[in-house]
Enzyme design. Structure first.
Site, mmCIF file in Angstrom:
data_model
loop_
_atom_site.group_PDB
_atom_site.id
_atom_site.type_symbol
_atom_site.label_atom_id
_atom_site.label_comp_id
_atom_site.label_asym_id
_atom_site.label_seq_id
_atom_site.Cartn_x
_atom_site.Cartn_y
_atom_site.Cartn_z
ATOM 1 C CB ILE A 105 -0.918 0.050 1.240
ATOM 2 C CG1 ILE A 105 -1.616 -1.298 1.475
ATOM 3 C CG2 ILE A 105 -1.922 1.181 1.112
ATOM 4 C CD1 ILE A 105 -2.567 -1.711 0.396
ATOM 5 C CB CYS A 106 1.001 4.257 0.281
ATOM 6 S SG CYS A 106 1.511 5.990 0.192
ATOM 7 C CB SER A 107 5.802 4.876 0.403
ATOM 8 O OG SER A 107 5.427 4.923 1.762
ATOM 9 N N GLY A 108 4.736 1.516 0.660
ATOM 10 C CA GLY A 108 5.148 0.152 0.975
ATOM 11 C C GLY A 108 5.762 -0.533 -0.239
ATOM 12 C CB THR A 125 3.831 3.806 -5.020
ATOM 13 O OG1 THR A 125 3.814 4.241 -3.656
ATOM 14 C CG2 THR A 125 4.623 4.794 -5.854
#
Length: 321
Positions: A105-108, A125
């Site tokens: 999720i996102c910057s994961g 992202t």
């Protein structure tokens, strides 16, 4: 029924909504059936400090957590260099072993990128981080605008609310559209946006509804394109006659209600193909039901089959980034 284990890796600085949103989707599915066991995991089994400053307890350390059906790696507002630590990478690598689905999720996505599992794959992202992801990891085919992307068993999504869209898509994969629809209704959100939908704009590229009544009906169709709509049912939803609703649709959208439903299904199917879904999966999720029905819609609108469209899309985006 054996519950599918969902492992969520959290760490100091983790963005709260990145993991709470998807986790609540899985937990809400348990209201319909014994679907999921959600397990919060940290590198060492200790509580972590989240983006809002408060501590969050965890159930297990990564080394002791066992195997998961799905692993979720959320992101952070911190620069990746600060939260993608050797400890987080080691924990993520431990959790990724043997999992059926690996998601970020996102910057994961930077965690997965540092592990090398995104090399040669499409991924996305949050729009704030796509350029940095593409620059630092040129082996990744970064989609700069998608809500979420699936490449085989690895999924990545844009930030915050997009994690809910991805989680709903995973629930739909596991237990079907009816269960996902009930979860979305219970959480007071729409059925998930198609993965290829822009992070900035609605999937609708044609005329926009002008009146609240037509907008109400259009929103209903976009929220759940797979539902078997009839003109009568849509008119009842708007509390007008079928004839009056058809007249309004012709005036504002230059189509009948039935034609508009087909258009929405086409747009959703196209976005699903962009996100990496198979032809059969895209046909089912979008509401066409069969690959043949979807093929006819694509040939009518684009002059090519869905298979050729997907092949062109993939070849056209390989040079992005």
């Amino acid at each position: 029924m054996t519950r599918k284990r969902i492992g969520v890796l959290v760490f100091d600085g983790v963005k709260m909504l990145d993991f709470v949103g998807p986790a609540e989707v899985f937990v809400e599915a348990n209201q319909s059936l014994a679907a999921y066991e959600v397990v919060l995991v940290s590198a060492d089994g200790r509580p972590v400090q989240t983006s809002i400053g408060g501590p969050v307890g965890v159930t297990r350390a990564a080394a002791d957590a066992g195997r998961f059906d799905t692993v979720v790696i959320p992101g952070s507002e911190l620069p990746p260099a600060r939260f993608v630590t050797p400890q987080v990478l080691a924990a993520a690598e431990q959790l990724a072993r043997g999992t059926r689905r690996l998601t970020s999720i996102c910057s994961g996505a930077f965690v997965l990128a540092n592990l090398g599992v995104l090399d040669g794959r499409r991924a996305t992202t949050h729009w704030k981080f796509t350029k940095a992801l593409a620059r630092q990891f040129p082996a990744i085919d970064v989609d700069h605008d998608a809500i979420y992307v699936r490449d085989e068993h690895i999924y990545s999504s844009a930030g915050v609310a997009a994690g809910v869209d991805l989680a709903l898509a995973l629930v739909e994969e596991d237990y079907g559209a009816d269960v996902a629809r009930r979860v979305a209704q219970s959480l007071l959100v729409y059925m998930q946006r198609a993965g290829g939908q822009s992070q900035f704009s609605a999937a609708l590229t044609g005329p926009s509804p002008r009146s609240p009544l037509v907008r109400k009906v259009a929103d209903l169709i976009w929220a759940d394109p797979a539902y078997p709509y009839t003109v009568e049912a849509l008119a009842a939803h708007a509390k007008v006659s079928p004839r009056h609703l058809t007249r309004l649709f012709r005036t504002e959208l230059d189509s009948s209600p039935a034609e508009y439903v087909t258009y929405v299904r086409f747009a959703v199917a196209r976005d699903k193909l962009d996100a990496g879904f198979t032809l059969t999966e895209a046909a089912m999720v979008s509401g066409f039901g069969t690959s043949e029905a979807m093929r006819r819609a694509f040939v009518m609108r684009l002059g090519i089959s869905p298979k050729k469209y997907q092949q062109r899309f993939r070849s056209a985006t390989r040079g992005v980034g």
